[in-house]
Design a protein around this motif. Structure first.
Motif, PDB file in Angstrom:
ATOM      1  N   GLU A  53       0.846  -1.181   0.000  1.00 19.61           N
ATOM      2  CA  GLU A  53       0.000   0.000   0.000  1.00 19.61           C
ATOM      3  C   GLU A  53       0.879   1.227   0.000  1.00 19.61           C
ATOM      4  OE1 GLU A  53      -3.719  -0.927   1.957  1.00 19.61           O
ATOM      5  OE2 GLU A  53      -3.232   0.893   3.059  1.00 19.61           O
ATOM      6  N   ILE A  54       0.530   2.161  -0.824  1.00 16.12           N
ATOM      7  CA  ILE A  54       1.290   3.404  -0.830  1.00 16.12           C
ATOM      8  C   ILE A  54       0.986   4.120   0.466  1.00 16.12           C
ATOM      9  CG2 ILE A  54       1.676   5.558  -2.003  1.00 16.12           C
ATOM     10  CD1 ILE A  54       2.549   3.124  -3.531  1.00 16.12           C
ATOM     11  N   PRO A  55       1.979   4.353   1.278  1.00 12.23           N
ATOM     12  CA  PRO A  55       1.715   4.870   2.623  1.00 12.23           C
ATOM     13  C   PRO A  55       1.371   6.340   2.625  1.00 12.23           C
ATOM     14  CG  PRO A  55       4.050   4.703   2.262  1.00 12.23           C
ATOM     15  CD  PRO A  55       3.401   4.198   1.011  1.00 12.23           C
ATOM     16  N   THR A  56       0.543   6.707   3.554  1.00 12.83           N
ATOM     17  CA  THR A  56       0.252   8.128   3.714  1.00 12.83           C
ATOM     18  C   THR A  56       1.367   8.801   4.494  1.00 12.83           C
ATOM     19  OG1 THR A  56      -0.946   7.562   5.698  1.00 12.83           O
ATOM     20  CG2 THR A  56      -2.219   7.790   3.685  1.00 12.83           C
ATOM     21  N   VAL A 528      -5.485   6.165  -4.533  1.00 12.28           N
ATOM     22  CA  VAL A 528      -4.204   5.748  -3.940  1.00 12.28           C
ATOM     23  C   VAL A 528      -3.138   5.652  -5.026  1.00 12.28           C
ATOM     24  CG1 VAL A 528      -3.007   3.786  -2.923  1.00 12.28           C
ATOM     25  CG2 VAL A 528      -5.142   4.568  -1.934  1.00 12.28           C
ATOM     26  N   ASN A 529      -3.543   5.087  -6.144  1.00  7.57           N
ATOM     27  CA  ASN A 529      -2.646   4.941  -7.279  1.00  7.57           C
ATOM     28  C   ASN A 529      -2.113   6.286  -7.746  1.00  7.57           C
ATOM     29  OD1 ASN A 529      -1.497   3.300  -9.292  1.00  7.57           O
ATOM     30  ND2 ASN A 529      -3.041   3.990 -10.732  1.00  7.57           N
ATOM     31  N   GLN A 530      -3.028   7.191  -8.006  1.00  9.49           N
ATOM     32  CA  GLN A 530      -2.645   8.518  -8.489  1.00  9.49           C
ATOM     33  C   GLN A 530      -1.738   9.206  -7.477  1.00  9.49           C
ATOM     34  OE1 GLN A 530      -3.523  10.350 -11.313  1.00  9.49           O
ATOM     35  NE2 GLN A 530      -4.652   8.672 -12.248  1.00  9.49           N
ATOM     36  N   ALA A 531      -2.160   9.156  -6.213  1.00 10.14           N
ATOM     37  CA  ALA A 531      -1.370   9.845  -5.186  1.00 10.14           C
ATOM     38  C   ALA A 531       0.023   9.238  -5.086  1.00 10.14           C
ATOM     39  CB  ALA A 531      -2.090   9.765  -3.844  1.00 10.14           C
ATOM     40  N   GLY A 532       0.079   7.918  -5.067  1.00 16.24           N
ATOM     41  CA  GLY A 532       1.359   7.240  -4.930  1.00 16.24           C
ATOM     42  C   GLY A 532       2.324   7.587  -6.040  1.00 16.24           C
ATOM     43  N   TYR A 533       1.841   7.496  -7.271  1.00 15.72           N
ATOM     44  CA  TYR A 533       2.728   7.790  -8.385  1.00 15.72           C
ATOM     45  C   TYR A 533       3.082   9.259  -8.436  1.00 15.72           C
ATOM     46  CZ  TYR A 533       2.816   3.183 -10.393  1.00 15.72           C
ATOM     47  OH  TYR A 533       3.054   1.855 -10.594  1.00 15.72           O
ATOM     48  N   ALA A 534       2.128  10.112  -8.118  1.00 13.99           N
ATOM     49  CA  ALA A 534       2.430  11.545  -8.120  1.00 13.99           C
ATOM     50  C   ALA A 534       3.558  11.840  -7.137  1.00 13.99           C
ATOM     51  CB  ALA A 534       1.187  12.352  -7.767  1.00 13.99           C
ATOM     52  N   GLU A 535       3.501  11.166  -5.996  1.00 16.21           N
ATOM     53  CA  GLU A 535       4.563  11.378  -5.016  1.00 16.21           C
ATOM     54  C   GLU A 535       5.906  10.935  -5.551  1.00 16.21           C
ATOM     55  OE1 GLU A 535       2.472  11.067  -0.738  1.00 16.21           O
ATOM     56  OE2 GLU A 535       4.170   9.728  -1.139  1.00 16.21           O
ATOM     57  N   LYS A 536       5.913   9.800  -6.200  1.00 13.61           N
ATOM     58  CA  LYS A 536       7.167   9.298  -6.763  1.00 13.61           C
ATOM     59  C   LYS A 536       7.699  10.248  -7.811  1.00 13.61           C
ATOM     60  CE  LYS A 536       5.989   4.771  -6.640  1.00 13.61           C
ATOM     61  NZ  LYS A 536       5.809   4.891  -5.202  1.00 13.61           N
ATOM     62  N   ILE A 537       6.801  10.721  -8.657  1.00 13.37           N
ATOM     63  CA  ILE A 537       7.226  11.651  -9.695  1.00 13.37           C
ATOM     64  C   ILE A 537       7.752  12.926  -9.045  1.00 13.37           C
ATOM     65  CG2 ILE A 537       6.378  13.085 -11.592  1.00 13.37           C
ATOM     66  CD1 ILE A 537       4.501  10.783 -12.335  1.00 13.37           C
TER      67      ILE A 537
ATOM     68  N   ALA B 389      -0.573  14.834  -5.686  1.00 11.74           N
ATOM     69  CA  ALA B 389      -0.575  13.827  -4.626  1.00 11.74           C
ATOM     70  C   ALA B 389      -1.415  14.291  -3.440  1.00 11.74           C
ATOM     71  CB  ALA B 389       0.852  13.530  -4.184  1.00 11.74           C
ATOM     72  N   GLU B 390      -1.220  15.548  -3.064  1.00  5.90           N
ATOM     73  CA  GLU B 390      -1.978  16.080  -1.915  1.00  5.90           C
ATOM     74  C   GLU B 390      -3.466  16.041  -2.181  1.00  5.90           C
ATOM     75  OE1 GLU B 390       1.245  19.244  -0.392  1.00  5.90           O
ATOM     76  OE2 GLU B 390      -0.733  20.062  -0.855  1.00  5.90           O
ATOM     77  N   ALA B 391      -3.838  16.497  -3.355  1.00  9.09           N
ATOM     78  CA  ALA B 391      -5.265  16.560  -3.677  1.00  9.09           C
ATOM     79  C   ALA B 391      -5.896  15.186  -3.584  1.00  9.09           C
ATOM     80  CB  ALA B 391      -5.461  17.135  -5.079  1.00  9.09           C
ATOM     81  N   TRP B 392      -5.245  14.177  -4.166  1.00 11.32           N
ATOM     82  CA  TRP B 392      -5.828  12.848  -4.123  1.00 11.32           C
ATOM     83  C   TRP B 392      -5.825  12.287  -2.713  1.00 11.32           C
ATOM     84  CZ3 TRP B 392      -8.801  12.566  -7.889  1.00 11.32           C
ATOM     85  CH2 TRP B 392      -8.442  12.836  -9.210  1.00 11.32           C
ATOM     86  N   ARG B 393      -4.740  12.530  -1.996  1.00  9.77           N
ATOM     87  CA  ARG B 393      -4.685  12.005  -0.626  1.00  9.77           C
ATOM     88  C   ARG B 393      -5.798  12.554   0.240  1.00  9.77           C
ATOM     89  NH1 ARG B 393      -1.352   8.474  -0.087  1.00  9.77           N
ATOM     90  NH2 ARG B 393       0.808   8.580  -0.759  1.00  9.77           N
ATOM     91  N   SER B 394      -6.145  13.811   0.002  1.00 17.75           N
ATOM     92  CA  SER B 394      -7.147  14.423   0.864  1.00 17.75           C
ATOM     93  C   SER B 394      -8.487  13.729   0.733  1.00 17.75           C
ATOM     94  CB  SER B 394      -7.284  15.909   0.524  1.00 17.75           C
ATOM     95  OG  SER B 394      -7.885  16.058  -0.732  1.00 17.75           O
ATOM     96  N   LEU B 395      -8.649  12.954  -0.346  1.00 16.62           N
ATOM     97  CA  LEU B 395      -9.911  12.246  -0.514  1.00 16.62           C
ATOM     98  C   LEU B 395      -9.993  10.990   0.341  1.00 16.62           C
ATOM     99  CD1 LEU B 395     -10.648  12.321  -4.336  1.00 16.62           C
ATOM    100  CD2 LEU B 395     -11.925  13.415  -2.521  1.00 16.62           C
TER     101      LEU B 395
END
Lengths: 553, 405
Positions: A53-56, A528-537, B389-395
């Protein structure tokens, strides 16, 4: 935290190359944990493909090493200069992920089945397409050929009397199965079978076509197995277990049907009461009128529907279930919205793809520039410039790869939307079953009423004659007999209608719940997918930003 | 002009702060701002405010504002190119005849930025900043400017055709041997050859990078649009769905729309701060190629003069032998030619020396400018990805509450 460390350790074994760090955190969790909450994948029910799981939590130990791990990979320009092979290596590791997820998908159905019945399990795999020749009886000399597929079933359902079965089936057999199920289980949301795709089979490369069909069949049988009622059906069981020819009638036995439905109807109904499954004759009325064979019945029902729509008075028996009508309308709205979202999702995926591709090309251009500047360097400033370009190239190529993986995962998640378009087709079919069953009832009621009025008239006429009218009395007797039988047919039809209504109701409940769960997991997975990859990018680019901070104004 | 200058510097000395002018470092900064559309129809053009801030003595004051248009910048560039052979004159944005009519805000902004960079490069070049033409450009009123501009157009019209010819020579692929003529004279300097090749190849590489950078900008815009459409569709689905899941959908849709805006913004940032600098360097390389052509020109001219001088010498000796009356005149011509020859040699050597300095300066400037561009690129991408990333996480917390319901 313990969970993480174990996870990382497991996966370090799976991937030998340096890409491990990169692909490590990229193994997305494609299927939802069963209880719907975000549990760590120590869940015993989740099987072989490890999920991370991509961690918060930003202090994730898996995150910080990754830039360091990947950079050494790029320290030699050669590795930058062959990005195709680098990317290929990544793509291969992704491919294996994908195969795993395909399994997971079919496990999905069995897992979701698990949620309702804790120990029941049925999994179907399709493999090994073989070409076979049409046997004798073919008109074409030399015969045509067709493909058969090996269907392997693993199950612990008691009805099967066994745990593993292997049969060979061809596509035509699947069509038969689908037809039989549609007849026997009217009112249920029956999964739509794969297309016959006659055109495609001519146009596509054979290997591609066979593979496409194999996947489609696997998905289809998986969906049947996931349906709480259909998985227990005899039709499916027989299809999956009985070797040799499929013992299901290819079409319902209508050879004995005559065009005059009114004469046939009573005889068929004298046979039995139960309208579910079993012998074809009994449930004639429980079947929708079939074109070409039931002409009279079709005409009658058509006339009835016209009367319903245009007649002065309301038909005696109508759809009164308000709740159902409301739900139906809502579902129509839902269908439209899903279709719309599905379309936008497709173009979103395309744009994500394009972004990744262009980023990769930009990276390659900078790789070439780096090589060029390094080779031609005369001034120190050139060397410094080359070093900067290398960083940008590295980051761009990496970002491009990340976009590609992000996109592949996005496709898997948003695929749910497409699936529900299929589900809506099944729903509409189930609603049509209901409508046509209702029409049958209405038709029979009209007939009864007209028969009864004929009897009345004859009785009235006959009573005027002293001693009775032999011929008329005989006629009345005949009509009374017809009425009796028609009455039974009507009762049968009503029972069928009620059964379909019940099916609809149960299925609607099931749909609501499953839809809720499915979409929730889709949303979570997507987000989760979008957030995880965005973080990596983001991390990738932050490295470069740091390295070039000296130039900031 | 001189009197003015002196009085200018005099008045400057009086109006200066108590600190003596020499303790303050000399500076000359220019900004090109406030584009405004002027005129109508076919004759419409954009005018820019050019604000000069300086303590150079020749500039009569700490600040001056003038109004200039694109063709004024072209005039300046042409004059500098003519007068400062050997120096890499900063490039101008392309003269576009079509887009100009559409005058999109983005086009105007791109052009403005490029013009600003152009003038500032000149202002920070130790030689070019002394140019009288630069002073005219920065200080003269509009009528004077227009007059100067129209005077020069006749002379410089030929230039493009000239340059084309020279480019062909420099590349040297079409051989005059085919035509029966000798190959045009060229330097046989291997180091210089290498440098020329470097310039040509660098241009190709940078042009490719710029092409992809431009496409990347487009991709950002397309993805942004897609997210916006997706968000709208998801919101509709959410309102149809109702209950907590419906709300989750609606929030997802809203986030999508927000991210769409961020993507559009980053697209613009990417364009102005990454793609345009790359494009600028492609243009700079083309300008360097023009200087290369000038050097070849000067070299050829010098060689031709050398030939002419030799023939003249032969002629002269003939005349000496025959004791002709034409001898004196011929001797005068010969001396003139020799002086011209010295002059052309000097000119050529100046160009060579300047070019060597310029190359080093170019490389340093390029490293800095590219470094800035890379930094902006990376910063922008990192920032964008972070917000995504922030925007999606906030969901996620909202999705959590859905599942428990």
């Amino acid at each position: 935290m313990m969970g993480y460390e174990n996870q990382g350790y497991e996966e370090a074994h799976l991937f030998a190359s340096k890409e491990e760090m990169a692909s490590l955190v990229l193994n997305e969790d494609p299927s939802p944990p069963l209880n719907g909450s975000q549990s760590f994948p120590d869940d015993p029910l989740s099987s072989s493909p490890p999920y991370v799981e991509i961690p918060t939590d930003d202090t994730d130990p898996l995150h910080s090493p990754s830039p360091n791990q990947v950079l050494p990979n790029h320290s030699s320009i050669n590795s930058i200069l062959e990005p195709p092979s680098y990317a290929d290596a990544i793509f291969q590791s992704f491919d294996s992920d994908y195969v795993d997820s395909a399994e997971v998908n079919s496990q999905d159905q069995s897992l979701s089945a698990l949620s309702s019945l804790s120990s029941d399990y049925i999994k179907i795999c399709i493999s090994d397409p073989q070409r076979e020749q049409e046997q004798s009886g073919s008109l074409v000399p030399g015969g045509s050929s067709y493909f058969t597929y090996l269907i392997t079933t693993f199950t612990n359902l008691p009805e099967f009397n066994g745990t593993e079965f292997n049969v060979r089936r061809r596509f035509r057999d699947v069509v038969t199965l689908s037809d039989r199920i549609s007849e026997s289980y009217r009112g249920l949301f029956i999964p739509i079978r794969p297309d016959k795709s006659v055109v495609e089979s001519q146009v596509m490369q054979q290997n591609e076509f066979v593979e496409q069909r194999r996947m489609a069949l696997e998905k289809y049988l998986g969906r049947l197995a996931a349906h709480p009622v259909l998985r227990r059906s005899e039709e499916l069981r027989v299809f999956l277990t009985v070797s040799g020819k499929v013992p299901l009638a290819r079409t319902t036995d209508v050879a004995s049907r005559m065009l005059d439905g009114a004469v046939r109807l009573p005889k068929q109904l004298l046979g039995g009461e139960s309208a579910v499954g079993g012998a074809a004759e009994v449930s004639e009325v429980a079947q929708p009128a079939k074109g070409g064979r039931d002409l009279l019945r079709i005409f009658r029902e058509l006339r009835q529907s016209v009367v319903n729509d245009w007649g002065a008075t309301k038909p005696p028996f109508i759809e009164e279930d308000k709740e159902f009508l409301e739900k139906k309308e809502k579902l129509q709205d839902f269908e439209q919205q899903i279709s719309n979202v599905s379309q936008q999702a497709e173009s979103l995926v395309k744009n994500q793809h394009d972004m990744g591709e262009t980023m990769g090309q930009l990276g390659l251009a900078f790789v070439k520039l780096t090589k060029f500047e390094t080779e031609e360097a005369i001034y120190d400033s050139q060397r410094a410039c080359a070093a900067d370009m290398k960083n940008v190239a590295t980051a761009a190529v990496k970002a491009s790869r990340l976009y590609r993986e992000l996109n592949a995962q996005t496709v898997k998640h948003l695929d749910k939307l497409h699936e529900y378009l299929g589900v809506m087709l099944a729903v509409n079919n189930a609603f049509s079953d209901r409508t046509s069953a209702l029409l049958t009832v209405q038709t029979l009621l009209s007939e009864l009423s007209s028969l009864n009025s004929r009897i009345e008239k004859l009785e009235a006429a006959s009573s005027k004659i002293f001693g009775g009218d032999r011929s008329r009395i005989r006629k009345i007797e005949e009509l009374r007999e017809t009425v009796r039988v028609t009455e039974e047919a009507k009762n049968c039809a009503v029972r069928e209608y009620e059964r379909i209504k019940e099916n609809n109701k149960n299925e609607l409940e099931r749909l609501d719940k499953e839809r809720h769960d499915d979409f929730l997991s889709m949303l979570k997975g997507f987000v989760v997918n979008q957030a995880g990859y965005a973080e990596k990018i983001a991390n990738t680019w932050e490295t470069v930003a740091e390295e070039t901070i000296g130039y900031a104004k | 002009m001189n009197a003015l200058q002196r009085s200018g510097s005099g008045s400057m000395a009086q109006t200066q702060s108590p600190r003596s002018p020499s303790s303050q470092a000399p500076y000359l900064t220019v900004s090109v701002t406030d584009p405004a559309k002027m005129g109508n129809g076919v004759q419409a053009y954009i005018s820019y405010k050019v604000i000069t801030k300086t303590n150079f003595p020749e500039y009569q004051g700490p600040e001056k504002i003038v109004i200039r248009r694109y063709s004024d910048f072209v005039w300046l560039r042409d004059r500098l190119f003519e007068k400062y052979k050997g120096i890499f004159i900063p490039p101008l944005p392309e003269k576009s005849t079509v887009e100009k009519f559409r005058f999109s805000a983005e086009f105007i902004e791109m052009r403005r930025q490029a013009l600003d960079v152009f003038v500032n490069r000149i202002a920070s070049h130790h030689e070019l900043q002394q140019s009288e033409d630069l002073r005219t450009f920065l200080l003269a009123d509009e009528q004077t400017m227009e007059r100067s501009r129209s005077q020069e157009t006749g002379i410089f019209k030929k230039k493009p055709a000239d340059l084309m010819q020279i480019f062909k020579d420099v590349q040297s692929k079409v051989s005059d041997v085919v035509l029966g003529k000798e190959k045009p004279v060229e330097e046989s300097n291997p180091e210089y050859e290498k440098q020329k090749n470097y310039i040509f190849q660098l241009e190709d590489h940078l042009a490719e990078a710029q092409k992809h950078a431009y496409r990347l900008v487009k991709r950002h815009r397309e993805l942004g649009q897609s997210l916006s459409d997706f968000g709208k569709a998801v919101k509709l689905l959410g309102s149809c769905e109702g209950n907590s899941l419906g709300k989750a959908f609606s929030e997802l849709g809203a986030k999508s729309e927000i991210l769409s805006i961020k993507l559009q913004r980053e697209a613009h940032h990417l364009l102005m701060n990454f793609e345009e600098p790359l494009k600028d360097y492609v243009r700079a390389l083309q300008s360097i190629k023009a200087t290369i052509a000038e050097r070849a020109n000067a070299f050829r001219h010098h060689c031709e003069l050398g030939e002419t001088i030799k023939f003249k010498e032969i002629d002269l000796n003939k005349l000496r032998l025959t004791r002709s009356e034409k001898l004196a005149e011929a001797e005068r011509e010969y001396e003139q030619l020799k002086a011209d020859g010295e002059e052309s040699k000097r000119k050529f050597e100046t160009i060579v020396k300047l070019m060597n300095e310029e190359i080093a300066r170019f490389q340093e400037q390029k490293t800095i400018d590219m470094g800035v561009a890379f930094h902006e690129f990376a910063k922008g991408q990192a920032h964008l990805a972070k917000s995504i990333a922030e925007a999606w996480r906030s969901l996620l917390p909202k999705l959590e509450t859905c599942s428990s319901s």
